[in-house]
Each structure stands twice: as structure tokens, then as C-alpha cells.
Write an enzyme that holds these catalytic residues in place. Structure first.
Site, mmCIF file in Angstrom:
data_model
loop_
_atom_site.group_PDB
_atom_site.id
_atom_site.type_symbol
_atom_site.label_atom_id
_atom_site.label_comp_id
_atom_site.label_asym_id
_atom_site.label_seq_id
_atom_site.Cartn_x
_atom_site.Cartn_y
_atom_site.Cartn_z
ATOM 1 N N CYS A 1 -7.396 -13.418 -35.903
ATOM 2 C CA CYS A 1 -8.692 -13.331 -36.569
ATOM 3 C C CYS A 1 -8.847 -14.359 -37.675
ATOM 4 O O CYS A 1 -9.932 -14.498 -38.240
ATOM 5 C CB CYS A 1 -8.917 -11.916 -37.104
ATOM 6 S SG CYS A 1 -10.036 -10.962 -36.057
ATOM 7 N N LYS B 1 -11.581 -16.864 -36.957
ATOM 8 C CA LYS B 1 -12.934 -16.339 -36.801
ATOM 9 C C LYS B 1 -13.938 -17.169 -37.599
ATOM 10 O O LYS B 1 -13.620 -17.748 -38.640
ATOM 11 C CB LYS B 1 -12.952 -14.890 -37.287
ATOM 12 C CG LYS B 1 -14.160 -14.087 -36.870
ATOM 13 C CD LYS B 1 -13.917 -12.603 -37.132
ATOM 14 C CE LYS B 1 -15.062 -11.755 -36.612
ATOM 15 N NZ LYS B 1 -14.762 -10.312 -36.728
ATOM 16 N N ASP C 1 -22.758 -3.626 -36.247
ATOM 17 C CA ASP C 1 -21.733 -2.593 -36.354
ATOM 18 C C ASP C 1 -20.520 -3.041 -35.541
ATOM 19 O O ASP C 1 -20.499 -4.143 -34.989
ATOM 20 C CB ASP C 1 -22.265 -1.249 -35.858
ATOM 21 C CG ASP C 1 -21.825 -0.095 -36.746
ATOM 22 O OD1 ASP C 1 -20.636 -0.084 -37.099
ATOM 23 O OD2 ASP C 1 -22.656 0.754 -37.077
ATOM 24 N N GLY D 1 -12.277 -9.220 -14.829
ATOM 25 C CA GLY D 1 -12.115 -10.186 -15.895
ATOM 26 C C GLY D 1 -12.313 -11.594 -15.388
ATOM 27 O O GLY D 1 -12.811 -11.826 -14.277
ATOM 28 N N HIS D 2 -11.924 -12.551 -16.210
ATOM 29 C CA HIS D 2 -12.088 -13.962 -15.876
ATOM 30 C C HIS D 2 -10.920 -14.732 -16.467
ATOM 31 O O HIS D 2 -10.506 -14.477 -17.601
ATOM 32 C CB HIS D 2 -13.411 -14.490 -16.445
ATOM 33 C CG HIS D 2 -13.734 -15.892 -16.001
ATOM 34 N ND1 HIS D 2 -14.094 -16.198 -14.707
ATOM 35 C CD2 HIS D 2 -13.746 -17.063 -16.683
ATOM 36 C CE1 HIS D 2 -14.327 -17.495 -14.606
ATOM 37 N NE2 HIS D 2 -14.118 -18.050 -15.799
#
Length: 724
Positions: free
Chosen positions: A404, A407, A434, A525-526
Site C-alpha cells: 500500500c 498507493k 467507503d 480472474g485475469h
């Protein structure tokens, strides 16, 4: 390590963190073989250095001085470190089985796992500890010494084995107990009529020093069994032993006998090139190996001398080159510590003793450890000139973090959403803003939906996947919902089809473990290849009543946090090669742990979120803004990851820190701890609930072996945060 843009095509696996493998890692990091992916498997993030163990036991060296930091070495070498015990090897399939992890495939592998000193005696497994593996013994000794100092254990020790190792450790333990202010009762138990494995002059010197330290000798003694307080001898009085240490010879690891490896008395047979006999893909080195052409005693000096040859031959095996022979010396110098800062040196039957020899040994040992500790920290790429305006400011002198920490800042995202987000309609109850979007179910109840992905911050795709899955599920748990389905999104570095299949097998297995345990099904998924490993999941969850958001907190609510903060600075330190391995391993282990039980206990919270990229302050601010409240944070109550504060105090920080600080200001009388704005990966749940409910939840968490920390309170007022 210099990264290569070439595809990965071959897997090299090092089993064990022995001295030879540690030296191979250091050399590999200086000149990695393009196309080779390196994996190290070891039970722990560090490995003790044999030469310094007696000094550590005696109290001359701290734990950090004793241990080789495999986590840092692997980072330097661009290798992944799998923490686990190897339990088997399938040479036909070229797979190594790791407890708690599964199969790890290899094209070329090397084994450097040392030996054990476990003894086949009644009571040994329950009441004694082998001198090897060293880390297990060292940990047991530290616990015993602390108990003696606290008056909880008598200073009674028995060492089974009167060789160099047994006598050296007995003197070290006796010395440490004397330094602790107690009178030691240490006994060396030897089945023969004299001490073994040393020249007569050396034996005489050791006996004199043992007598000075009060170490007793029981010769011609046969141990029949061990109890919790005694070593029972045949035909002799029992020996008091609150701690019993086995040091009678070298015992191979038991799992080797369960394989089809060629063995000699349990040790792996290798040729002159250190390759396993009749297996071009396997090598073995150190005490676990038996050199058929040039048999030698079990001594660390041979592993150290073999390391350059092993390194070159591993590269040759991976690339089709010629191998060279290892030619061990016939004689070697023994340096034996005598408890205090003195030592005996023996070579060719001659022996000398004194303090100067200990100083010499100390210099040799520190030089060895320094070369494994003095590793270059990762630097950002040098800027070519000229550059566009703002480039240096954007880099801020730091490489981009993973997890993170990579980010985009909250203010940038908030401004964008305010401009582009359309009106909510239809089944959508809440949209962006949210932890997850909320949809109304046609048959009643609600569904939540969220997506997350993480830029790779470790080389292990399986562990990366576990952390990414826990991280993604955090949004569902934070809303009090039950995980439902998941879609994966995987970007892998460029690699051959064989390595693609191996990597995806590990990723899929880890993802299935986490999602299935949470009650979610992976439905698709991919997967693509790209510049670096990135793993993400889109997840949904269900809840009968309206999911918990960030906007329901009430005045008087307290804030509860279920996990420490500081993972961002630890990951930044790890990526730079400056974070201690034990610190990193502890953080990664907690980050990979699901929080379903915590979420269930906090399911009645007024408001809840998970602390991730915007840091603790950013997520408290989200609750304040959505609920129209002010927050008071209690700095001393906020839990921190072990080692995080020390790294932060040294100036280590995530590349997102300054953005988080600007986006979520905290009022304080003095400086605000940077860790309050540290971006978290797979961070804890942050819940707002009445004080009584919080205390009840805290008790339930503790009863379940979990943690919940009350870190502040909410009150009426304009949305803001202040630190007390």
C-alpha cells in the site's frame, strides 16, 4: 542486486541457510545469473554463526551479533526466502516439500542444512535439547538463563558428550552462570575414559579451565535416560540437570533417510564438484554432506572454503558450463573458547592458549560476519540529466515502495471522485468513499463489492498472494459482511512457460487457502506478464442488515484497533535492505493472518474500516468526516510493530508518507510520530463503538488469543484529530 529485464527460465533452490549458502547469496547479489530465479528455504529468517555460538552463550556476543540475517541476504541477492522446514525431496519430479507451504520446484538445488545433536535416549526429546541446530539450542539457553536469574530454575546443567563442542559449551554456560551471580553446577558426561577429538595438550588445557570454572567431568559414563531434573547413568549416581544438552557427535537430519538420496551413514554423498552422486541437478555442502573423494571431519571451515566452488558450480549447472573440483585442506586450525575471553588454538597436535588467541578468534569471527552484514542498501536509479521540472521532488529521494506504500494519495483520489462520480441509483446503495460499494439484493439483504491489488514487495509469490488476499478481504470484513466470491488479477514478471506454470500453481494454492478459509469461492480472474509482480483480488460479501460503514460513529464512542501499525516503514526498510530479518518476518507473518474472527467480534460496531494505505490518521479522519465528529488519539495506546519505531527514528519511511501527512493533519503539542501516517498493508480493523461494548469486545478478543487496543475516542465537534 542488479535487476535484469531478461525472462526467468531456471529455478535454483538453496535448502538451508548454512555458512556456504550464506556466502553464495552474498556473491550472487554482486553478479546474479540472468534468467535464474533464486529461492532459499530455511526454518527461520536468521541462521546462527557456529564460530560465535560459545561466545554468545558466555555472554560476549548479543543475539544480533551471532545471527546471519538471511532475510537481508536474500533481498541483496534478489532471492525469495521461504520460511519453513523441508520434509522431503522428489528427485524425479524435481520438487522439494516444505512444511506449511507445499512443493517448491527446482531445476538445480543445493542442500546445506547442517546436522543435529538429537540423541536416541529415553526422555531426550521431552527434556533435553541438542547443541545443534544451533538456533534451537541458543533460544533454549536464553530461556534457561533468564529462569535461573529469576530464581525459577537451579543452575544445574548436564552436557552429554566430552568432545570439543561439549566442553566448549559447558565452559561457556558455566561462565555465564557465574556472571549471573550464581554458583554453576555443570557436568560433562563422556562415555569414554578421556575427552575426545583433541590432542593431549589441548585436553590438559581444557581440563584445567573446566576445573577453574567448576565444570565436573563424568568419564566412562553411560546415559540410560533423561528426566526433567536428572541424567540417569548406568551404575552411577544421577546427575542433576535442569537443562540437559546433547553434544555427542553429528547426527544427520532424519528426513534425509526417507528420501532416495545416496547416503553414507545418513549423510549425502557428493563428488569432488560438490554435486550429489549420480544427480546432475543436486548439490550438497557443509556438515550434511559426505565428500567421498576427500572425507573430512564435520567442521565449519570446510563449508566456508567450499562456498566459492559451490557458487561457480551452481552457475555452471544452470548455464551448461564446466564445473571445478573442491580441494579441502588436510589439516585445519581449531580455535576453542574457554568460557571467558581466552582460547586454545590446536593444529597438527600442537596447542597454545591465552587471551591473545581469543582476540585473534574474535577478529576472524567478526570479519566473517561483517562480510555478510555489510551489504549495499538499495538506492534509487541515478537521474539522467536534464529532467523535466518536478522529477526530483516527485521522487523525494526514495524508490517507490511496494504494497500500500505504492498507493495514490487520498486527496488526489478524493478530488477525482468528486468530479467524475455520477449519482447513485438502482440497486447501488453506496458507491465510492467507503471500504466497499453496497448493493441491495433482490431477495433482501445486501452485497458489498471491493477491489485491491498490491505491488510486489517480496520475491515469494505465494506469501505475496496470502497477504494480498488478506488485504483485499479486509474491506469485506470491515463492513461486517461474510466473504462470498473473489476474482484474481495477477501480473507476473516475464518468465518461461515452465516457470509460469510453477508460479501460478503456488499463487493459486495460496489464494485458495485464504479465500476458502474465509468462506469465499474464487470464480475466475485475469493473468498477464509485465514489469513486476502485482497481485490483486476483487471480492464480494453479503450481510443481512445494512453493512457497517465509516459514517455511523456516535459521540462518546471509543476507537479500537486490532493490529499494530508500522508495516509500511518495515517494508520500506526491507526494500532498502536496512530492516532486520526477524522484524520483517514477524510483520509478514501477521500481515498474512486473516482477520475474520476479529471482524465477527466487532460486528456490532457503529463504524468500522481497515487501516491500509492512508495510514492510521487517514482512516481515523475518514470516520470523523463521514460521522461529523472529532477524534482524540491516545498516542501511547497505539500498538506498533516490533522494530518499526527504530527504523522510523533512523529516517526510514514509505514513499507515501509525506502525502499522507499532508492529507490527514493531526493537532499535537509536539511532533507527531510519522508511524501515525505510515501506509499499512493488510492493516488492522479500526472500529468505533461504545466504551462498554469496546471493553467487552476486547475481553472476547483476548480470550480468543487475539488483540484489540482502545486508542482514542470520538466527540462532538468539527471533523478533526488531535493527539494526546
Amino acid at each position: 542486486m542488479v535487476q535484469s529485464d531478461l525472462p526467468l527460465t531456471r529455478d535454483l533452490v538453496l535448502v538451508g541457510g548454512g555458512h556456504a549458502h550464506a556466502l553464495v547469496l552474498r556473491k550472487w547479489g554482486m553478479d546474479p545469473l540472468p534468467g535464474a530465479r533464486l529461492t532459499v528455504i530455511n526454518p527461520g529468517p536468521t541462521a546462527p554463526y557456529t564460530g560465535m555460538l560459545p561466545g554468545h552463550i558466555a555472554g560476549h556476543y548479543g543475539r544480533d551479533e551471532l545471527e546471519i540475517d538471511l532475510m537481508r541476504l536474500c533481498r541483496h541477492a534478489g532471492a525469495r526466502l521461504i520460511l519453513g522446514a523441508v520434509t522431503g525431496i522428489d528427485r524425479a519430479a524435481r520438487e522439494i516439500t516444505v512444511e506449511g507451504h507445499g512443493a517448491v520446484a527446482y531445476d538445480v538445488a543445493s542442500i546445506d542444512i547442517g546436522i543435529t545433536a538429537k540423541m536416541d535416549l529415553p526422555g531426550f526429546a521431552q527434556y533435553a535439547v541438542g547443541a545443534k541446530p544451533l538456533d534451537v539450542y541458543a533460544a533454549r539457553w536464553r530461556e534457561f538463563l533468564a529462569a535461573v536469574k529469576a530464581g525459577e530454575q537451579p543452575p544445574e546443567v548436564a552436557v552429554i558428550g566430552g568432545g570439543v563442542a561439549g566442553c566448549e559449551l559447558a565452559m561457556a554456560m558455566a561462565f555465564a552462570l557465574r556472571q549471573a551471580g550464581v554458583q554453576p553446577a555443570v557436568t560433562v558426561v563422556e562415555h569414554g575414559p578421556q575427552l575426545s577429538g583433541m590432542a593431549p595438550r589441548t585436553e590438559a588445557m581444557l581440563r584445567r579451565q573446566m576445573a577453574k570454572l567448576g565444570v565436573a567431568l563424568a568419564l566412562d559414563a553411560t546415559v540410560t535416560r533423561i528426566t526433567d531434573r536428572q541424567v540417569i547413568l548406568a551404575g552411577g549416581p544421577p546427575i542433576p540437570a535442569a537443562l540437559c544438552v546433547g553434544a555427542a557427535g553429528a547426527v544427520p537430519h532424519g528426513w534425509l533417510a526417507q528420501t532416495d538420496l545416496p547416503l553414507h551413514e545418513g549423510f549425502i554423498r557428493v563428488g569432488a564438484d560438490l554435486g550429489v552422486v549420480d544427480d546432475a541437478a543436486l548439490f550438497a555442502v557443509g556438515d550434511c554432506a559426505h565428500m567421498e573423494a576427500t572425507p573430512r571431519p564435520k567442521a565449519g571451515v570446510f563449508a566456508v572454503r567450499a562456498a566459492p566452488v559451490l557458487h561457480d558450480n551452481l552457475r555452471a549447472a544452470l548455464s551448461g558450463g564446466a564445473r571445478r573440483a573442491f580441494k579441502p585442506q588436510k589439516h585445519y586450525l581449531k580455535l576453542v573458547s574457554l568460557g571467558g575471553k581466552s582460547a586454545v588454538a590446536e593444529r597438527n597436535g600442537l596447542a597454545l592458549g591465552g587471551a591473545l588467541l581469543w582476540q585473534w578468534k574474535d577478529r576472524i569471527d567478526r570479519k566473517f560476519m561483517d562480510q555478510l552484514d555489510d551489504l549495499p542498501e538499495m538506492k534509487g536509479k541515478a537521474l539522467s540529466v536534464p529532467t523535466a521540472s518536478g522529477v526530483e521532488e516527485a521522487l523525494a529521494g526514495k524508490p517507490l515502495c511496494g504494497g500500500c506504500g505504492a498507493k495514490v494519495g487520498g486527496a488526489v483520489l478524493g478530488d477525482l471522485l468528486a468530479k467524475v462520480q455520477g449519482p447513485i441509483s438502482g440497486d447501488v446503495v453506496t458507491g465510492a468513499g467507503d471500504d466497499a460499494a453496497v448493493l441491495r439484493q433482490p431477495g433482501g439483504g445486501f452485497q458489498v463489492m471491493s477491489t485491491d491489488h498490491l505491488r510486489g514487495f517480496i520475491e515469494d509469490p505465494a506469501l505475496m498472494t496470502r497477504i494480498a488476499a488478506v488485504h483485499a478481504l479486509g474491506d469485506v470484513w470491515a463492513m461486517g459482511a461474510k466473504p462470498q466470491v473473489a476474482l484474481s488479477s495477477i501480473i507476473m514478471p516475464r518468465m518461461s512457460p515452465a516457470l509460469q506454470a510453477r508460479t501460478l500453481r503456488e499463487i493459486a494454492g495460496a489464494a485458495q487457502d485464504v479465500m476458502a478459509a474465509a468462506g469465499a469461492q474464487i470464480v475466475g480472474g485475469h493473468t498477464t506478464m509485465g514489469a513486476e509482480l502485482t497481485i490483486g483480488f476483487t471480492v464480494t460479501g453479503t450481510r443481512a442488515e445494512m453493512p457497517i460503514g465509516v459514517g455511523g460513529a456516535q459521540p462518546g464512542d471509543v476507537l479500537m484497533l486490532t493490529r499494530p501499525i508500522g508495516s509500511g516503514v518495515i517494508l520500506a526498510g526491507h526494500m532498502a535492505g536496512s530492516a532486520p530479518g526477524r522484524v520483517v518476518a514477524k510483520a509478514l507473518g501477521l500481515m498474512a493472518t486473516p482477520q475474520a474472527r476479529e471482524a465477527a467480534i466487532l460486528g456490532a460496531a457503529h463504524a468500522m474500516t481497515d487501516v491500509t494505505g492512508f495510514g492510521l490518521a487517514g482512516h481515523v479522519q475518514a470516520i470523523c468526516r463521514a460521522s461529523g465528529l472529532a477524534a482524540e488519539l491516545w498516542g501511547a495506546a497505539v500498538p506498533l510493530y516490533p522494530g518499526a519505531q527504530a527504523l522510523s527514528d533512523r529516517g526510514v519511511a514509505s514513499s507515501l508518507l509525506s502525502v499522507n501527512q499532508a492529507d490527514a493533519p493531526v493537532e499535537a503539542a509536539g511532533p507527531v510520530n510519522p508511524l501515525f501516517h505510515d501506509p499499512q498493508t493488510a492493516g488492522g480493523l479500526l472500529a468505533a463503538l461504545p466504551k462498554g461494548a469496546a471493553e467487552a469486545a476486547q475481553a472476547r478478543l483476548e480470550a480468543a488469543g487475539l488483540t484489540g487496543h482502545i486508542i482514542g475516542r470520538l466527540e462532538a465537534g468539527a471533523p478533526s484529530m488531535r493527539l494526546r
